[in-house]
Scaffold this motif. Structure first.
Motif, short mmCIF file in Angstrom:
data_model
loop_
_atom_site.label_atom_id
_atom_site.label_comp_id
_atom_site.label_asym_id
_atom_site.label_seq_id
_atom_site.Cartn_x
_atom_site.Cartn_y
_atom_site.Cartn_z
N ALA A 1 0.83 -1.21 0.00
CA ALA A 1 0.00 0.00 0.00
C ALA A 1 0.86 1.26 0.00
CB ALA A 1 -0.93 0.00 1.22
N GLU A 2 1.90 1.25 0.84
CA GLU A 2 2.81 2.40 0.91
C GLU A 2 3.57 2.57 -0.40
OE1 GLU A 2 2.47 0.08 3.16
OE2 GLU A 2 2.49 0.91 5.21
N ALA A 3 3.99 1.45 -1.00
CA ALA A 3 4.72 1.50 -2.27
C ALA A 3 3.84 2.11 -3.36
CB ALA A 3 5.17 0.10 -2.67
N ASN A 4 2.60 1.68 -3.42
CA ASN A 4 1.68 2.19 -4.44
C ASN A 4 1.42 3.68 -4.25
OD1 ASN A 4 1.48 -0.34 -5.59
ND2 ASN A 4 -0.40 -0.87 -4.50
N LYS A 5 1.34 4.11 -3.00
CA LYS A 5 1.11 5.53 -2.71
C LYS A 5 2.28 6.37 -3.22
CE LYS A 5 0.00 8.66 1.12
NZ LYS A 5 -0.22 8.77 2.59
N VAL A 6 3.50 5.89 -3.00
CA VAL A 6 4.70 6.60 -3.45
C VAL A 6 4.75 6.63 -4.97
CG1 VAL A 6 7.23 6.50 -3.57
CG2 VAL A 6 6.07 6.18 -1.39
N LYS A 7 4.43 5.52 -5.61
CA LYS A 7 4.46 5.46 -7.08
C LYS A 7 3.42 6.41 -7.68
CE LYS A 7 6.70 3.38 -9.28
NZ LYS A 7 7.96 3.74 -9.99
N THR A 8 2.26 6.50 -7.05
CA THR A 8 1.23 7.43 -7.53
C THR A 8 1.70 8.87 -7.41
OG1 THR A 8 -0.57 5.91 -6.92
CG2 THR A 8 -1.13 8.25 -7.16
#
Length: 258
Positions: A243-250
């Motif tokens: 979830a944190e990784a996806n937030k950063v990528k977004t």
């Protein structure tokens, strides 16, 4: 420090330098910048004007893609003869291109001797032109890359030197994302036994909040933040924090849509 521990530390430093070198091979334009940026001003995202970084990035990308170092050499000469460029920025971008020439010899030509020669030229030029936060951040980057060519005796203190230079950069400008980039890379690639990965998240989240560049001068450097996003994303992925990784990528895609 025991001999065994010194040998382990030396091996770790070699690993750090070689890993950063390998990363740079696949991120020719991303490692120290990308061609287009967006400028955050009072919370409003607007298309950035043309910065000198854009011109430099095109030069480095072309040199590597066409395997022709003359693009780098000619750009250095053009900068030195261009009276419109303020002297401090001439020195900065010369160091930057010497650094990339070292990468070129290491990654394209596969000539470690020439790579070492040019990173030493970059370091010498940077060291003789230290005036502000940006200068120290670039100097730290060059020293970090040079670790792989150092003797075991010299290698032991070089990681601390890189850290000290980056911290000096932050003392001069607490909002310099390039200084953060250096510290994050150093911690990301350091083996966990020596504290690696322990500060990637905290430093990375601080850096992501910062502007790409607070100085709107067209010659000011704008590299580093894209790489910060990459490293924080990889850290979260390796830690199974999807979830944190996806937030950063977004967030990265929003700031760097191209």
């Amino acid at each position: 420090m025991s001999l065994k521990l010194r040998l382990i530390l030396t091996t770790a430093l070699v690993f750090v330098a070689l890993t950063i070198s390998a990363e740079s091979k696949t991120r020719v334009s991303d490692f120290l910048g990308i061609a287009k940026h967006r400028n955050l001003d009072a919370g409003v995202t607007t298309e950035a004007k043309t910065y000198f970084q854009t011109e430099i990035d095109k030069t480095t990308k072309r040199a590597f893609s066409e395997k022709n170092k003359s693009y780098l050499e000619n750009k250095i000469k053009a900068i030195e003869s261009d009276n419109k460029i303020p002297q401090p920025y001439k020195a900065y971008w010369k160091t930057y291109l010497l650094y990339y020439t070292a990468l070129y010899y290491k990654d394209v030509v596969k000539d470690d001797n020439k790579a070492e020669e040019f990173i030493e030229k970059a370091i010498a030029n940077a060291k003789s032109n230290l005036a502000n936060s940006e200068d120290y951040a670039l100097y730290a980057t060059c020293v970090s890359y040079s670790i792989q060519f150092a003797s075991r005796i010299k290698m032991l203190g070089m990681s601390d030197k890189v850290k000290a230079l980056a911290e000096k950069s932050l003392q001069l400008d607490a909002n310099n994302v390039r200084a953060y980039c250096v510290l994050i890379q150093l911690n990301y690639f350091t083996p966990k036994f020596f504290g690696g990965m322990s500060k990637v998240e905290s430093l990375g989240l601080e850096a992501i909040k910062l502007p790409i560049q607070s100085d709107n001068n067209m010659y000011a450097p704008r590299w580093g933040k894209y790489t910060v996003y990459d490293l924080v994303y990889k850290y979260y992925k390796s830690s199974n924090k999807t979830a944190e990784a996806n937030k950063v990528k977004t967030a990265q895609k929003q700031e760097f849509p191209n």
